[in-house]
Design a protein around this motif. Structure first.
Motif, PDB file in Angstrom:
ATOM      1  N   ILE A  72      16.338  50.115  64.749  1.00  0.00           N
ATOM      2  CA  ILE A  72      16.130  50.962  65.921  1.00  0.00           C
ATOM      3  C   ILE A  72      15.826  52.388  65.488  1.00  0.00           C
ATOM      4  O   ILE A  72      15.050  53.097  66.133  1.00  0.00           O
ATOM      5  CB  ILE A  72      17.370  50.917  66.842  1.00  0.00           C
ATOM      6  N   VAL A  73      16.456  52.812  64.402  1.00  0.00           N
ATOM      7  CA  VAL A  73      16.181  54.138  63.846  1.00  0.00           C
ATOM      8  C   VAL A  73      15.890  53.991  62.362  1.00  0.00           C
ATOM      9  O   VAL A  73      16.150  52.946  61.762  1.00  0.00           O
ATOM     10  CB  VAL A  73      17.364  55.114  64.060  1.00  0.00           C
ATOM     11  N   GLU A  74      15.351  55.053  61.791  1.00  0.00           N
ATOM     12  CA  GLU A  74      15.086  55.075  60.358  1.00  0.00           C
ATOM     13  C   GLU A  74      15.417  56.456  59.817  1.00  0.00           C
ATOM     14  O   GLU A  74      15.263  57.462  60.511  1.00  0.00           O
ATOM     15  CB  GLU A  74      13.625  54.725  60.070  1.00  0.00           C
ATOM     16  N   ARG A  75      15.909  56.473  58.588  1.00  0.00           N
ATOM     17  CA  ARG A  75      16.215  57.738  57.937  1.00  0.00           C
ATOM     18  C   ARG A  75      15.027  58.177  57.100  1.00  0.00           C
ATOM     19  O   ARG A  75      14.436  57.378  56.379  1.00  0.00           O
ATOM     20  CB  ARG A  75      17.451  57.591  57.049  1.00  0.00           C
ATOM     21  N   LYS A  76      14.687  59.460  57.205  1.00  0.00           N
ATOM     22  CA  LYS A  76      13.618  60.032  56.395  1.00  0.00           C
ATOM     23  C   LYS A  76      14.249  61.065  55.479  1.00  0.00           C
ATOM     24  O   LYS A  76      14.846  62.035  55.953  1.00  0.00           O
ATOM     25  CB  LYS A  76      12.546  60.672  57.282  1.00  0.00           C
ATOM     26  N   GLN A  77      14.112  60.826  54.198  1.00  0.00           N
ATOM     27  CA  GLN A  77      14.796  61.654  53.213  1.00  0.00           C
ATOM     28  C   GLN A  77      14.461  63.131  53.392  1.00  0.00           C
ATOM     29  O   GLN A  77      13.303  63.527  53.437  1.00  0.00           O
ATOM     30  CB  GLN A  77      14.424  61.199  51.799  1.00  0.00           C
ATOM     31  N   GLY A  78      15.503  63.931  53.523  1.00  0.00           N
ATOM     32  CA  GLY A  78      15.331  65.366  53.660  1.00  0.00           C
ATOM     33  C   GLY A  78      14.925  65.822  55.046  1.00  0.00           C
ATOM     34  O   GLY A  78      14.765  67.021  55.284  1.00  0.00           O
ATOM     35  N   LYS A  79      14.742  64.873  55.990  1.00  0.00           N
ATOM     36  CA  LYS A  79      14.274  65.241  57.329  1.00  0.00           C
ATOM     37  C   LYS A  79      15.251  64.865  58.429  1.00  0.00           C
ATOM     38  O   LYS A  79      15.322  65.524  59.457  1.00  0.00           O
ATOM     39  CB  LYS A  79      12.913  64.593  57.607  1.00  0.00           C
ATOM     40  N   GLY A  80      15.995  63.767  58.252  1.00  0.00           N
ATOM     41  CA  GLY A  80      16.944  63.357  59.272  1.00  0.00           C
ATOM     42  C   GLY A  80      16.728  61.924  59.715  1.00  0.00           C
ATOM     43  O   GLY A  80      16.075  61.133  59.033  1.00  0.00           O
ATOM     44  N   THR A  81      17.282  61.593  60.881  1.00  0.00           N
ATOM     45  CA  THR A  81      17.199  60.241  61.431  1.00  0.00           C
ATOM     46  C   THR A  81      16.273  60.250  62.642  1.00  0.00           C
ATOM     47  O   THR A  81      16.412  61.094  63.529  1.00  0.00           O
ATOM     48  CB  THR A  81      18.596  59.737  61.842  1.00  0.00           C
ATOM     49  N   TYR A  82      15.348  59.299  62.675  1.00  0.00           N
ATOM     50  CA  TYR A  82      14.329  59.252  63.718  1.00  0.00           C
ATOM     51  C   TYR A  82      14.301  57.884  64.388  1.00  0.00           C
ATOM     52  O   TYR A  82      14.587  56.860  63.757  1.00  0.00           O
ATOM     53  CB  TYR A  82      12.941  59.521  63.134  1.00  0.00           C
ATOM     54  N   VAL A  83      13.910  57.883  65.667  1.00  0.00           N
ATOM     55  CA  VAL A  83      13.663  56.621  66.351  1.00  0.00           C
ATOM     56  C   VAL A  83      12.517  55.918  65.641  1.00  0.00           C
ATOM     57  O   VAL A  83      11.505  56.540  65.309  1.00  0.00           O
ATOM     58  CB  VAL A  83      13.291  56.863  67.830  1.00  0.00           C
ATOM     59  N   SER A  84      12.690  54.635  65.388  1.00  0.00           N
ATOM     60  CA  SER A  84      11.641  53.882  64.709  1.00  0.00           C
ATOM     61  C   SER A  84      10.399  53.814  65.582  1.00  0.00           C
ATOM     62  O   SER A  84      10.481  53.721  66.809  1.00  0.00           O
ATOM     63  CB  SER A  84      12.118  52.461  64.395  1.00  0.00           C
TER      64      SER A  84
END
Length: 256
Positions: A72-84
């Motif tokens: 449902i979400v994905e982590r982007k290194q150095g940016k935070g957690t985002y809705v997929s």
């Protein structure tokens, strides 16, 4: 964007046998489904969620881990957690450009032209263009959706297309540019789909790790007069992209 006024009022039931992190993940899941966070939009930081729910950072991290596991979400290194991102579908049973296959899904894709030059046709693909064509317009474009790179396209087009400006190549699909120059319709394309691992170049441009798998779509397109007008390779991030082909049952004659 301030989400404070839009967030669902919620009080954790601390005596509830359901773990606190599952209660938090359930609420965030509902908020995502309701559209509180735009597709690919950023969720509040772990620190903000800690303050909101008055729990430990470990509890918040477990809640986010649950949503990551559910894709449902994905982590982007150095940016935070985002809705997929929602799944992008490329139908193979209708002839469309890569760009147009995204537009018909209601998306607003962007093409970023990285290079444009008249170049020698590589020997490996010279046979598809025919003996009389030694040079073609080589273009390299990055395809983005919601600002996120999803594919890198490298194309060799008819040399005549080099008359079109940089701005036009960046703003319109290859097929439209080819048809505008030749006055002929792109009538057919042969597609092949393979896979490869991302090297340093693809990892950098597509914002992924070196060695991650990529879908590779090879497209060879022909004008209505039978002349090859386009040889393209699209290196595509596969996590939110799928190819779809509809097939129909054909009755085999009796006795066969």
């Amino acid at each position: 964007m301030d989400l404070t006024l839009k967030q669902t009022p919620f009080t954790l039931v601390r005596e509830n046998p359901t773990s606190l992190y599952l209660q938090i993940s359930s609420l965030l899941r509902e908020e995502i489904s309701s559209g509180l966070y735009e597709p690919s939009g950023k969720l509040p930081s772990e620190a903000e969620l800690v303050r909101r729910f008055e729990v430990s950072r470990i509890t918040v991290r477990l809640a986010l881990d649950q949503l990551v596991e559910e894709k449902i979400v994905e982590r982007k290194q150095g940016k935070g957690t985002y809705v997929s991102n929602k799944q992008l579908r490329h139908g193979l049973d209708t002839l469309r450009s890569f760009y147009e296959s995204l537009v018909i899904q209601g998306l607003k894709p962007e093409m970023r032209l990285l290079s444009r030059q008249l170049a020698d046709i590589p020997e490996a693909i010279s046979n598809v263009f025919g003996a009389g064509m030694n040079k073609g317009l080589r273009i390299e474009r990055l395809h983005l959706v919601d600002g996120q790179p999803i594919a890198l396209g490298t194309s060799y087009l008819l040399a005549e297309v080099s008359a079109i400006s940089w701005e036009s190549i960046e703003q319109q699909p290859s097929y439209k540019a080819i048809e505008a120059i030749t006055g002929l319709q792109v009538a057919r394309a042969d597609l092949a789909i393979t896979a490869q691992l991302a090297d340093e170049k693809y990892a950098r441009l597509l914002e992924i790790s070196i060695g991650m798998p990529l879908l590779v779509m090879k497209r060879v397109s022909y004008l209505s007069n039978g002349i090859c007008c386009d040889h393209s390779l699209f290196h595509i991030r596969p996590e939110h992209y799928e190819f779809v082909l509809s097939s129909y049952f054909k009755q085999i004659g009796s006795g066969q």
